[in-house]
Design a protein around this motif. Structure first.
Motif, PDB file in Angstrom:
ATOM      1  N   GLU A  60       0.842  -1.201   0.000  1.00  0.00           N
ATOM      2  CA  GLU A  60       0.000   0.000   0.000  1.00  0.00           C
ATOM      3  C   GLU A  60       0.876   1.249   0.000  1.00  0.00           C
ATOM      4  O   GLU A  60       1.801   1.371   0.797  1.00  0.00           O
ATOM      5  CB  GLU A  60      -0.919   0.025   1.217  1.00  0.00           C
ATOM      6  CG  GLU A  60      -1.831   1.239   1.227  1.00  0.00           C
ATOM      7  CD  GLU A  60      -2.853   1.215   2.357  1.00  0.00           C
ATOM      8  OE1 GLU A  60      -3.836   1.957   2.246  1.00  0.00           O
ATOM      9  OE2 GLU A  60      -2.674   0.469   3.333  1.00  0.00           O
ATOM     10  N   GLY A  61       0.603   2.163  -0.919  1.00  0.00           N
ATOM     11  CA  GLY A  61       1.358   3.410  -1.023  1.00  0.00           C
ATOM     12  C   GLY A  61       2.676   3.290  -1.762  1.00  0.00           C
ATOM     13  O   GLY A  61       3.360   4.294  -1.971  1.00  0.00           O
ATOM     14  N   ALA A  62       3.058   2.089  -2.158  1.00  0.00           N
ATOM     15  CA  ALA A  62       4.333   1.913  -2.870  1.00  0.00           C
ATOM     16  C   ALA A  62       4.242   2.481  -4.279  1.00  0.00           C
ATOM     17  O   ALA A  62       3.198   2.406  -4.932  1.00  0.00           O
ATOM     18  CB  ALA A  62       4.700   0.428  -2.945  1.00  0.00           C
ATOM     19  N   GLU A  63       5.338   3.060  -4.724  1.00  0.00           N
ATOM     20  CA  GLU A  63       5.433   3.528  -6.111  1.00  0.00           C
ATOM     21  C   GLU A  63       5.601   2.302  -7.008  1.00  0.00           C
ATOM     22  O   GLU A  63       6.454   1.455  -6.759  1.00  0.00           O
ATOM     23  CB  GLU A  63       6.643   4.447  -6.266  1.00  0.00           C
ATOM     24  CG  GLU A  63       6.918   4.857  -7.689  1.00  0.00           C
ATOM     25  CD  GLU A  63       8.248   5.578  -7.867  1.00  0.00           C
ATOM     26  OE1 GLU A  63       8.532   5.991  -8.989  1.00  0.00           O
ATOM     27  OE2 GLU A  63       9.024   5.690  -6.882  1.00  0.00           O
ATOM     28  N   LEU A  64       4.775   2.211  -8.048  1.00  0.00           N
ATOM     29  CA  LEU A  64       4.916   1.128  -9.019  1.00  0.00           C
ATOM     30  C   LEU A  64       5.696   1.649 -10.211  1.00  0.00           C
ATOM     31  O   LEU A  64       5.273   2.602 -10.872  1.00  0.00           O
ATOM     32  CB  LEU A  64       3.547   0.609  -9.485  1.00  0.00           C
ATOM     33  CG  LEU A  64       3.594  -0.498 -10.539  1.00  0.00           C
ATOM     34  CD1 LEU A  64       4.230  -1.765  -9.968  1.00  0.00           C
ATOM     35  CD2 LEU A  64       2.196  -0.790 -11.066  1.00  0.00           C
ATOM     36  N   VAL A  65       6.849   1.050 -10.457  1.00  0.00           N
ATOM     37  CA  VAL A  65       7.673   1.408 -11.611  1.00  0.00           C
ATOM     38  C   VAL A  65       7.497   0.307 -12.648  1.00  0.00           C
ATOM     39  O   VAL A  65       7.760  -0.864 -12.361  1.00  0.00           O
ATOM     40  CB  VAL A  65       9.165   1.544 -11.220  1.00  0.00           C
ATOM     41  CG1 VAL A  65      10.022   1.834 -12.439  1.00  0.00           C
ATOM     42  CG2 VAL A  65       9.329   2.612 -10.147  1.00  0.00           C
ATOM     43  N   ILE A  66       7.034   0.682 -13.830  1.00  0.00           N
ATOM     44  CA  ILE A  66       6.825  -0.284 -14.900  1.00  0.00           C
ATOM     45  C   ILE A  66       7.931  -0.084 -15.923  1.00  0.00           C
ATOM     46  O   ILE A  66       8.007   0.942 -16.591  1.00  0.00           O
ATOM     47  CB  ILE A  66       5.434  -0.111 -15.543  1.00  0.00           C
ATOM     48  CG1 ILE A  66       4.344  -0.294 -14.479  1.00  0.00           C
ATOM     49  CG2 ILE A  66       5.256  -1.089 -16.698  1.00  0.00           C
ATOM     50  CD1 ILE A  66       2.952   0.095 -14.932  1.00  0.00           C
ATOM     51  N   ASP A  67       8.810  -1.060 -15.989  1.00  0.00           N
ATOM     52  CA  ASP A  67       9.941  -1.028 -16.920  1.00  0.00           C
ATOM     53  C   ASP A  67       9.505  -1.749 -18.198  1.00  0.00           C
ATOM     54  O   ASP A  67       9.404  -2.976 -18.227  1.00  0.00           O
ATOM     55  CB  ASP A  67      11.143  -1.716 -16.272  1.00  0.00           C
ATOM     56  CG  ASP A  67      12.410  -1.606 -17.103  1.00  0.00           C
ATOM     57  OD1 ASP A  67      12.410  -0.915 -18.138  1.00  0.00           O
ATOM     58  OD2 ASP A  67      13.410  -2.235 -16.701  1.00  0.00           O
ATOM     59  N   SER A  68       9.217  -0.977 -19.228  1.00  0.00           N
ATOM     60  CA  SER A  68       8.727  -1.540 -20.481  1.00  0.00           C
ATOM     61  C   SER A  68       9.889  -2.103 -21.307  1.00  0.00           C
ATOM     62  O   SER A  68      10.893  -1.429 -21.509  1.00  0.00           O
ATOM     63  CB  SER A  68       8.004  -0.449 -21.278  1.00  0.00           C
ATOM     64  OG  SER A  68       7.494  -0.961 -22.468  1.00  0.00           O
ATOM     65  N   VAL A  69       9.743  -3.349 -21.752  1.00  0.00           N
ATOM     66  CA  VAL A  69      10.786  -4.020 -22.518  1.00  0.00           C
ATOM     67  C   VAL A  69      10.340  -4.099 -23.979  1.00  0.00           C
ATOM     68  O   VAL A  69       9.287  -4.658 -24.284  1.00  0.00           O
ATOM     69  CB  VAL A  69      11.039  -5.448 -21.982  1.00  0.00           C
ATOM     70  CG1 VAL A  69      12.131  -6.143 -22.778  1.00  0.00           C
ATOM     71  CG2 VAL A  69      11.395  -5.400 -20.500  1.00  0.00           C
ATOM     72  N   PRO A  70      11.131  -3.534 -24.892  1.00  0.00           N
ATOM     73  CA  PRO A  70      10.737  -3.576 -26.304  1.00  0.00           C
ATOM     74  C   PRO A  70      10.740  -5.002 -26.849  1.00  0.00           C
ATOM     75  O   PRO A  70      11.456  -5.865 -26.362  1.00  0.00           O
ATOM     76  CB  PRO A  70      11.783  -2.721 -27.009  1.00  0.00           C
ATOM     77  CG  PRO A  70      12.948  -2.659 -26.087  1.00  0.00           C
ATOM     78  CD  PRO A  70      12.413  -2.868 -24.695  1.00  0.00           C
ATOM     79  N   ALA A  71       9.927  -5.211 -27.857  1.00  0.00           N
ATOM     80  CA  ALA A  71       9.911  -6.500 -28.551  1.00  0.00           C
ATOM     81  C   ALA A  71      11.067  -6.492 -29.546  1.00  0.00           C
ATOM     82  O   ALA A  71      11.169  -5.595 -30.381  1.00  0.00           O
ATOM     83  CB  ALA A  71       8.582  -6.699 -29.267  1.00  0.00           C
ATOM     84  N   ARG A  72      11.946  -7.490 -29.429  1.00  0.00           N
ATOM     85  CA  ARG A  72      13.082  -7.600 -30.338  1.00  0.00           C
ATOM     86  C   ARG A  72      13.106  -8.995 -30.922  1.00  0.00           C
ATOM     87  O   ARG A  72      12.765  -9.965 -30.255  1.00  0.00           O
ATOM     88  CB  ARG A  72      14.390  -7.291 -29.620  1.00  0.00           C
ATOM     89  CG  ARG A  72      14.442  -5.840 -29.127  1.00  0.00           C
ATOM     90  CD  ARG A  72      15.814  -5.340 -28.781  1.00  0.00           C
ATOM     91  NE  ARG A  72      16.833  -5.575 -29.775  1.00  0.00           N
ATOM     92  CZ  ARG A  72      17.045  -4.817 -30.867  1.00  0.00           C
ATOM     93  NH1 ARG A  72      16.274  -3.799 -31.123  1.00  0.00           N
ATOM     94  NH2 ARG A  72      18.020  -5.106 -31.698  1.00  0.00           N
ATOM     95  N   GLY A  73      13.514  -9.064 -32.170  1.00  0.00           N
ATOM     96  CA  GLY A  73      13.593 -10.344 -32.846  1.00  0.00           C
ATOM     97  C   GLY A  73      14.920 -10.519 -33.545  1.00  0.00           C
ATOM     98  O   GLY A  73      15.665  -9.567 -33.760  1.00  0.00           O
ATOM     99  N   HIS A  74      15.199 -11.769 -33.890  1.00  0.00           N
ATOM    100  CA  HIS A  74      16.405 -12.131 -34.638  1.00  0.00           C
ATOM    101  C   HIS A  74      15.957 -12.848 -35.904  1.00  0.00           C
ATOM    102  O   HIS A  74      15.187 -13.810 -35.839  1.00  0.00           O
ATOM    103  CB  HIS A  74      17.303 -13.051 -33.809  1.00  0.00           C
ATOM    104  CG  HIS A  74      18.469 -13.593 -34.571  1.00  0.00           C
ATOM    105  ND1 HIS A  74      19.612 -12.868 -34.758  1.00  0.00           N
ATOM    106  CD2 HIS A  74      18.637 -14.776 -35.216  1.00  0.00           C
ATOM    107  CE1 HIS A  74      20.456 -13.602 -35.482  1.00  0.00           C
ATOM    108  NE2 HIS A  74      19.883 -14.758 -35.761  1.00  0.00           N
ATOM    109  N   CYS A  75      16.417 -12.363 -37.044  1.00  0.00           N
ATOM    110  CA  CYS A  75      16.065 -12.981 -38.316  1.00  0.00           C
ATOM    111  C   CYS A  75      16.993 -14.160 -38.574  1.00  0.00           C
ATOM    112  O   CYS A  75      18.216 -13.989 -38.663  1.00  0.00           O
ATOM    113  CB  CYS A  75      16.165 -11.974 -39.454  1.00  0.00           C
ATOM    114  SG  CYS A  75      15.795 -12.698 -41.063  1.00  0.00           S
ATOM    115  N   SER A  76      16.411 -15.347 -38.688  1.00  0.00           N
ATOM    116  CA  SER A  76      17.212 -16.547 -38.944  1.00  0.00           C
ATOM    117  C   SER A  76      17.761 -16.554 -40.365  1.00  0.00           C
ATOM    118  O   SER A  76      18.741 -17.243 -40.645  1.00  0.00           O
ATOM    119  CB  SER A  76      16.370 -17.802 -38.710  1.00  0.00           C
ATOM    120  OG  SER A  76      15.989 -17.872 -37.354  1.00  0.00           O
TER     121      SER A  76
END
Length: 127
Positions: A60-76
């Motif tokens: 309760e009362g805690a700051e929520l930090v949302i660390d957004s991670v980008p979508a990354r791909g590798h082309c085979s």
């Protein structure tokens, strides 16, 4: 999407409550979650649900930090690592579709901070 965000917030609060009980934490100042963009999480909705569900608990009362991670791909086909935008799983260089996902599906609590014992680094990935 609100139900999606509410169920995620509920799971996060459940994990935090269990970890708090396990480590004797009475209150948290900050909670950091890593969320991949492919999870379709709306940060404001998640934060609102988190705040509501955290009432009367250690978060309760805690700051929520949302660390957004980008979508990354590798082309085979050509070997390029690239950012996946708008769910387009096609290589930006050769247009190939044999893509290996590198990131973007993350969904876990990275850490929480408390004055009770400093910072608890999370291997908090449950289930």
């Amino acid at each position: 999407l609100l139900m999606h965000d509410a169920s995620i917030a509920s799971a996060v609060i459940g994990i935090l409550n269990r970890q708090a009980a396990l480590h004797g934490v009475l209150s948290m100042n900050r909670v950091t979650v890593r969320v991949g963009r492919l999870r379709a999480v709306e940060p404001r909705a998640l934060a609102a649900c988190f705040e509501l569900m955290a009432e009367n608990g250690p978060a309760e009362g805690a700051e929520l930090v949302i660390d957004s991670v980008p979508a990354r791909g590798h082309c085979s086909s050509c070997g390029l690592d690239f950012e996946i935008e708008r769910f387009r799983f096609r290589c930006t260089a050769c247009r190939g579709t044999d893509i290996v996902l590198l990131s973007g599906e993350e969904l876990y609590i990275e850490s929480f901070e408390t004055d009770d014992c400093g910072a608890a680094q999370a291997g908090l990935q449950e289930g």
